[in-house]
Design an enzyme around this catalytic site. Structure first.
Site, mmCIF file in Angstrom:
data_model
loop_
_atom_site.group_PDB
_atom_site.id
_atom_site.type_symbol
_atom_site.label_atom_id
_atom_site.label_comp_id
_atom_site.label_asym_id
_atom_site.label_seq_id
_atom_site.Cartn_x
_atom_site.Cartn_y
_atom_site.Cartn_z
ATOM 1 N N MET A 116 -5.171 -1.001 -5.766
ATOM 2 C CA MET A 116 -5.963 -0.268 -4.777
ATOM 3 C C MET A 116 -6.382 1.081 -5.368
ATOM 4 O O MET A 116 -6.661 2.034 -4.644
ATOM 5 C CB MET A 116 -5.157 -0.083 -3.489
ATOM 6 N N HIS B 251 -1.800 4.992 -11.958
ATOM 7 C CA HIS B 251 -0.768 5.812 -12.597
ATOM 8 C C HIS B 251 -0.073 4.958 -13.658
ATOM 9 O O HIS B 251 -0.432 3.787 -13.847
ATOM 10 C CB HIS B 251 0.212 6.332 -11.546
ATOM 11 N N HIS C 64 0.729 1.313 -13.067
ATOM 12 C CA HIS C 64 -0.394 0.396 -13.304
ATOM 13 C C HIS C 64 -0.638 0.244 -14.806
ATOM 14 O O HIS C 64 -1.013 -0.829 -15.285
ATOM 15 C CB HIS C 64 -1.675 0.926 -12.654
ATOM 16 N N GLY D 291 3.810 -5.552 -10.033
ATOM 17 C CA GLY D 291 4.966 -4.706 -10.319
ATOM 18 C C GLY D 291 6.155 -5.086 -9.443
ATOM 19 O O GLY D 291 5.994 -5.535 -8.304
ATOM 20 N N GLN E 187 6.410 -8.046 -1.952
ATOM 21 C CA GLN E 187 5.040 -8.503 -2.199
ATOM 22 C C GLN E 187 5.001 -9.505 -3.359
ATOM 23 O O GLN E 187 4.376 -10.566 -3.251
ATOM 24 C CB GLN E 187 4.157 -7.291 -2.517
HETATM 25 O O1 PAF Z 1 0.020 -3.672 -4.522
HETATM 26 C C1 PAF Z 1 -1.153 -3.372 -4.227
HETATM 27 O O2 PAF Z 1 -1.738 -2.425 -4.757
HETATM 28 C C2 PAF Z 1 -1.888 -4.188 -3.172
HETATM 29 O O3 PAF Z 1 -1.034 -4.629 -2.184
HETATM 30 C C3 PAF Z 1 -2.706 -5.339 -3.767
HETATM 31 C C4 PAF Z 1 -1.809 -6.366 -4.447
HETATM 32 C C5 PAF Z 1 -3.711 -4.801 -4.781
HETATM 33 C C6 PAF Z 1 -3.468 -6.061 -2.649
HETATM 34 O O4 PAF Z 1 -4.354 -5.213 -2.007
#
Ligand code: PAF
Length: 252
Positions: free
Chosen positions: A29, A33, A36, A146, A152
């Site tokens: 999103m 940083h 990522h 991550g 998630q």
């Molecule tokens: O982890 C994230 O940044 C978000 O949940 C994702 C996986 C990009 C989905 O919008």
């Protein structure tokens, strides 16, 4: 020069032209940083093509204020992507990602209702729905997530299995500051005082004898604890400092 594609159909056309090549994918999103960075570096190493998506997905924010406050840092993100040798950024607009106005969604009805799903109704429906859309558009060989958001990661892995999606989900360890604080785009919103307190989240998680001890300790320190829970061999936490919601987890 990085190519930026905004339209899903245009992206799909570009993707067809890459047939036969391995495509690694890092969905984000934005507000990129070093956490990522670790995903992008791994993606670069393991694939012929590296794709990054930047899309602040409104359907996963149950609190509209949290969505409005989510940091957007396009210029810095573009530079960051260049430094990590990304080939293409997919940067869609809401209308093009949700031509159905979100009438269709992907839903998981067990683990997603626990932990972050308990007080954030609809959060994981939004995450899984947008990740499914992104997977269908990008058609990656491997996708990188991550471990900071372990719930998630687990749910995305489950969705890939449940729908026989043809890709590999790669999990990448959490990147931390030297203080132990897990890197997060939300850290940008912490005040100086909150930044000093924030590392206690990880410390309490690791050092407490059990979940309730960790929760009490964090409350004493001034966190507003959403949950600390031991489940499936991990200890998970979500807690607020001011209005910033932080999450973390450790293996038990
Ligand atoms: O982890 C994230 O940044 C978000 O949940 C994702 C996986 C990009 C989905 O919008």
């Amino acid at each position: 020069m990085i190519r930026v594609i905004r339209n899903p159909q245009e992206f799909k056309q570009w993707r067809r032209e890459q047939a036969g090549l391995t495509v690694g994918f890092v969905p984000t999103m934005g507000a990129l940083h070093s956490g990522h960075g670790a995903l992008l570096d791994r993606c670069r190493q393991e694939n012929e093509i590296s794709v990054l998506s930047i899309f602040v997905n409104p359907t996963q924010f149950n609190d509209p204020k949290d969505f409005e406050k989510y940091p957007t840092t396009w210029d810095a993100d573009l530079k960051f992507a260049e430094e990590h040798n990304v080939d293409v950024i997919f940067y869609p607009r809401f209308e093009e990602m949700y031509p159905d106005s979100y009438h269709y969604k992907v839903s998981e009805n067990e683990f997603s209702k626990n932990l972050c799903g308990r007080n954030r109704p609809g959060h994981f429906d939004g995450v899984l729905s947008v990740v499914m859309k992104l997977f269908n558009i990008v058609s990656p060989t491997k996708a990188y997530f991550g471990e900071k958001d372990f719930q998630q990661l687990t749910l995305v892995q489950g969705m890939v299995r449940a729908f026989f999606l043809d890709l590999i989900v790669v999990s990448v360890p959490t990147v931390r500051e030297s203080t132990g604080l897990a890197l997060s785009s939300r850290n940008l919103r912490l005040t100086e005082e909150e930044k000093l307190k924030a590392p206690s989240l990880f410390k309490s998680l690791k050092e407490a004898k059990n979940a309730s001890e960790a929760a009490s300790h964090l409350t004493e320190l001034g966190f507003k604890v959403d949950y600390v829970t031991d489940i499936r061999g991990r200890r998970y936490v979500a807690a607020y400092l001011g209005d910033v919601r932080l999450i973390d987890n450790v293996q038990l």
